[in-house]
Design a protein around this motif. Structure first.
Motif, PDB file in Angstrom:
ATOM      1  N   GLY A  83       0.844  -1.201   0.000  1.00  0.00           N
ATOM      2  CA  GLY A  83       0.000   0.000   0.000  1.00  0.00           C
ATOM      3  C   GLY A  83       0.871   1.239   0.000  1.00  0.00           C
ATOM      4  O   GLY A  83       1.994   1.239  -0.536  1.00  0.00           O
ATOM      5  N   ARG A 115      -0.530 -12.547  -2.525  1.00  0.00           N
ATOM      6  CA  ARG A 115      -0.028 -13.441  -1.467  1.00  0.00           C
ATOM      7  C   ARG A 115      -0.125 -12.735  -0.124  1.00  0.00           C
ATOM      8  O   ARG A 115       0.076 -11.528  -0.017  1.00  0.00           O
ATOM      9  N   ALA A 149      -4.313  -4.409  10.537  1.00  0.00           N
ATOM     10  CA  ALA A 149      -4.342  -5.776   9.988  1.00  0.00           C
ATOM     11  C   ALA A 149      -3.181  -6.584  10.571  1.00  0.00           C
ATOM     12  O   ALA A 149      -2.267  -7.011   9.853  1.00  0.00           O
TER      13      ALA A 149
HETATM   14  C1  LIG Z   1     -12.010   4.596   1.212  1.00  0.00           C
HETATM   15  C2  LIG Z   1     -10.825   5.291   1.793  1.00  0.00           C
HETATM   16  C3  LIG Z   1     -10.633   6.645   1.563  1.00  0.00           C
HETATM   17  C4  LIG Z   1      -9.559   7.306   2.135  1.00  0.00           C
HETATM   18  N1  LIG Z   1      -9.393   8.631   1.887  1.00  0.00           N
HETATM   19  C5  LIG Z   1      -8.348   9.279   2.429  1.00  0.00           C
HETATM   20  C6  LIG Z   1      -8.133  10.661   2.164  1.00  0.00           C
HETATM   21  O1  LIG Z   1      -8.912  11.306   1.451  1.00  0.00           O
HETATM   22  N2  LIG Z   1      -7.046  11.266   2.723  1.00  0.00           N
HETATM   23  C7  LIG Z   1      -6.168  10.570   3.511  1.00  0.00           C
HETATM   24  O2  LIG Z   1      -5.199  11.154   4.006  1.00  0.00           O
HETATM   25  N3  LIG Z   1      -6.347   9.242   3.776  1.00  0.00           N
HETATM   26  C8  LIG Z   1      -7.402   8.592   3.258  1.00  0.00           C
HETATM   27  N4  LIG Z   1      -7.575   7.263   3.512  1.00  0.00           N
HETATM   28  C9  LIG Z   1      -6.609   6.556   4.387  1.00  0.00           C
HETATM   29  C10 LIG Z   1      -5.385   6.094   3.596  1.00  0.00           C
HETATM   30  O3  LIG Z   1      -5.769   5.475   2.420  1.00  0.00           O
HETATM   31  C11 LIG Z   1      -4.576   5.146   4.493  1.00  0.00           C
HETATM   32  O4  LIG Z   1      -4.186   5.866   5.639  1.00  0.00           O
HETATM   33  C12 LIG Z   1      -3.361   4.579   3.785  1.00  0.00           C
HETATM   34  O5  LIG Z   1      -3.734   3.866   2.626  1.00  0.00           O
HETATM   35  C13 LIG Z   1      -2.582   3.668   4.723  1.00  0.00           C
HETATM   36  O6  LIG Z   1      -1.501   3.136   4.039  1.00  0.00           O
HETATM   37  P1  LIG Z   1      -0.851   1.744   4.493  1.00  0.00           P
HETATM   38  O7  LIG Z   1       0.248   1.471   3.538  1.00  0.00           O
HETATM   39  O8  LIG Z   1      -0.570   1.752   5.925  1.00  0.00           O
HETATM   40  O9  LIG Z   1      -2.017   0.656   4.294  1.00  0.00           O
HETATM   41  P2  LIG Z   1      -2.795   0.252   2.999  1.00  0.00           P
HETATM   42  O10 LIG Z   1      -2.799   1.328   1.985  1.00  0.00           O
HETATM   43  O11 LIG Z   1      -4.101  -0.268   3.467  1.00  0.00           O
HETATM   44  O12 LIG Z   1      -1.943  -0.944   2.403  1.00  0.00           O
HETATM   45  C14 LIG Z   1      -1.767  -2.137   3.090  1.00  0.00           C
HETATM   46  C15 LIG Z   1      -1.704  -3.271   2.085  1.00  0.00           C
HETATM   47  O13 LIG Z   1      -1.244  -4.443   2.761  1.00  0.00           O
HETATM   48  C16 LIG Z   1      -2.044  -5.554   2.383  1.00  0.00           C
HETATM   49  N5  LIG Z   1      -1.975  -6.551   3.452  1.00  0.00           N
HETATM   50  C17 LIG Z   1      -2.642  -6.561   4.635  1.00  0.00           C
HETATM   51  N6  LIG Z   1      -2.281  -7.627   5.375  1.00  0.00           N
HETATM   52  C18 LIG Z   1      -1.359  -8.297   4.640  1.00  0.00           C
HETATM   53  C19 LIG Z   1      -0.628  -9.506   4.864  1.00  0.00           C
HETATM   54  N7  LIG Z   1      -0.734 -10.199   5.994  1.00  0.00           N
HETATM   55  N8  LIG Z   1       0.201  -9.922   3.881  1.00  0.00           N
HETATM   56  C20 LIG Z   1       0.347  -9.203   2.715  1.00  0.00           C
HETATM   57  N9  LIG Z   1      -0.328  -8.064   2.467  1.00  0.00           N
HETATM   58  C21 LIG Z   1      -1.158  -7.619   3.427  1.00  0.00           C
HETATM   59  C22 LIG Z   1      -3.412  -4.944   2.188  1.00  0.00           C
HETATM   60  O14 LIG Z   1      -4.219  -5.777   1.397  1.00  0.00           O
HETATM   61  C23 LIG Z   1      -3.064  -3.621   1.503  1.00  0.00           C
HETATM   62  O15 LIG Z   1      -2.966  -3.811   0.124  1.00  0.00           O
HETATM   63  C24 LIG Z   1      -8.643   6.579   2.940  1.00  0.00           C
HETATM   64  C25 LIG Z   1      -8.836   5.219   3.175  1.00  0.00           C
HETATM   65  C26 LIG Z   1      -9.908   4.581   2.604  1.00  0.00           C
HETATM   66  C27 LIG Z   1     -10.109   3.108   2.859  1.00  0.00           C
END
Ligand SMILES: Cc1cc2nc3c(=O)[nH]c(=O)nc-3n(C[C@H](O)[C@H](O)[C@H](O)COP(=O)(O)OP(=O)(O)OC[C@H]3O[C@@H](n4cnc5c(N)ncnc54)[C@H](O)[C@@H]3O)c2cc1C
Length: 420
Positions: A12, A77, A245
């Motif tokens: 992500g 995966r 998660a």
């Molecule tokens: C609908 C929506 C709208 C949003 N709008 C905004 C906004 O307008 N402004 C803003 O600042 N923020 C917004 N956010 C929040 C922002 O998208 C998140 O804060 C950000 O994506 C977090 O990034 P991350 O990399 O931590 O997690 P994520 O982007 O969620 O990425 C994590 C990835 O890891 C994968 N994963 C999980 N567990 C495992 C595992 N065990 N093994 C392998 N892969 C795994 C998941 O499937 C996912 O693809 C929004 C969120 C959502 C859901």
């Protein structure tokens, strides 16, 4: 230097930003990104906005620059086990990857509907919006006959999604257990404005209301609210927050946050996981020290990108045996959201404030802004409605926690504002 292997769990915002930093390093690295979704990284913030409305396509929202030599994608995966003793990760296909460093960036998953879901069919039409596949499923249903939608939760995602669905002609009921939507983030004045905006846009907005059960009745879902009243809809969207998660890490020896918002991986200011050498965490799943040292989990896109970069820089320093610079001073959180077409810019927080001040315009005007002060008269945050100019001017004061007299003394008299 021998080649070093780095594994990133989660493709992500945090995982992809980290991969980009690692890819640019002069060290001899092999990076493996394990991502549960069946696609390369994309901009998740669009899934309930442009992607849902159809303004952008799945191709449009792909993150650029993901084709990086030395970075290998294991998409589709899931990591199911972390072994901290031999620093390896086991995947759902039974394979295992050992690494010199592991970055945990699995993000978060939407909370389930707390009420009961009765009947098999209803569960197919009780959805949440976290990823591109969720949006594609929802769009297909809306194109079908599913036009009556109940959104449970009027937070950022529920509010934004209500705006998109109403604009698309759906019949939207929006429920929230609190008396005013997002008051913690926006303060009372702007929260009241949001409630009025929902009504003006045509939503059936019900505050102090929670969903207690969803039941399939013929082709409909019957939603029972905690008031006892019932409503027939085609779809229920759950939008009341996420949990990290990290369930798969429960026995891994990684310290997870407890308390009211449990499950985040506790890291230091450099994003090293407490007490587990060679393991790092970033993004929605991590809790890093906040201004008072207490671990804070942030759920924003910009924060996830910057945490991913910080974690990657720490990994490079640790592998190269170089000291990491002290973490930069915490800057106040900053993000924007749209409420029925009006942009809100939020800097800092209204949470913990005891007083609000109008710093621009009149409440309800196309542009106005409100600032928040705590019991010691220190500014904690500000919200700009329809424009960000006023909150941008307040940013440095929010960052330093200035008092209203310090703001006055800075000569920016407009910022002192009018008490609300
Ligand atoms: C609908 C929506 C709208 C949003 N709008 C905004 C906004 O307008 N402004 C803003 O600042 N923020 C917004 N956010 C929040 C922002 O998208 C998140 O804060 C950000 O994506 C977090 O990034 P991350 O990399 O931590 O997690 P994520 O982007 O969620 O990425 C994590 C990835 O890891 C994968 N994963 C999980 N567990 C495992 C595992 N065990 N093994 C392998 N892969 C795994 C998941 O499937 C996912 O693809 C929004 C969120 C959502 C859901």
């Amino acid at each position: 230097m021998d080649s070093k292997q780095i594994v990133i769990i989660g493709g992500g915002a945090a995982g992809s930003a980290a991969a980009q930093v690692l890819h640019q390093s002069e060290l001899n690295l092999e990076v493996v990104v394990v991502g549960a979704e069946n696609r390369l990284p994309y901009n998740r913030t669009t899934v309930n906005k442009g992607l849902l409305s159809g303004a952008v396509s799945a191709e449009d929202i792909a993150m650029p620059g993901m084709d990086m030599p030395g970075v290998h994608w294991r998409i589709g995966r899931t990591a199911v086990r972390l072994d901290t003793a031999d620093r390896s990760v086991q995947l759902d296909d039974g394979t295992s990857i050992a690494a010199d460093a592991i970055l945990l960036a699995p993000g978060a998953t939407p909370r389930n509907l707390p009420g009961s879901i009765i009947g098999d069919a209803s569960s197919n039409r009780v959805l949440s919006l976290r990823n591109l596949a969720d949006t594609q499923r929802l769009r297909a249903m809306l194109e079908d006959t599913s036009r009556r939608v109940l959104i449970a939760g009027a937070g950022l995602i529920g509010t934004e999604t209500a705006g998109i669905l109403l604009a698309a002609g759906a019949d939207v009921t929006l429920t929230d257990p609190s008396p005013l939507p997002m008051q913690n983030h926006l303060g009372q004045t702007v929260a009241r404005w949001v409630a009025e905006a929902h009504a003006a846009a045509g939503a059936d907005f019900r505050t102090r209301t929670a969903v207690s059960a969803v039941q399939t009745i013929g082709n409909n879902l019957q939603v029972t609210l905690d008031s006892g009243s019932q409503r027939e809809v085609d779809l229920v969207l759950t939008a009341f927050g996420v949990t990290p998660a990290t369930q798969w890490l429960a026995d891994a020896g990684v310290r997870l946050q407890d308390g009211p918002r449990p499950g985040a991986i506790i890291v230091d200011g450099h994003h090293r996981v407490d007490g587990v050498p060679g393991v790092y965490a970033a993004g929605d799943a991590a809790a890093a020290p906040g201004p008072n040292g207490i671990p804070v989990r942030v759920e924003h896109w910009g924060a996830a990108l910057s945490q991913g970069r910080t974690a990657a820089t720490t990994i490079l320093n640790d592998l190269g045996d170089r000291p990491s610079a002290p973490p930069p001073a915490e800057s106040p959180s900053s993000y924007s959201t749209y409420v029925h077409g009006t942009k809100l810019t939020i800097v800092g927080t209204a949470s913990g404030s005891t007083r609000e001040q109008l710093v621009l315009g009149e409440v309800g005007a196309p542009r106005f802004a409100v600032s928040f002060f705590d019991a010691e008269d220190r500014i904690t945050g500000a919200v700009g409605v329809g424009g960000a100019r006023a909150v941008n001017r307040l940013r440095p004061f929010i960052a330093s926690g200035a008092t209203s007299s310090q703001i006055d003394a800075a000569g920016d008299t407009a910022m002192a504002g009018t008490a609300l």
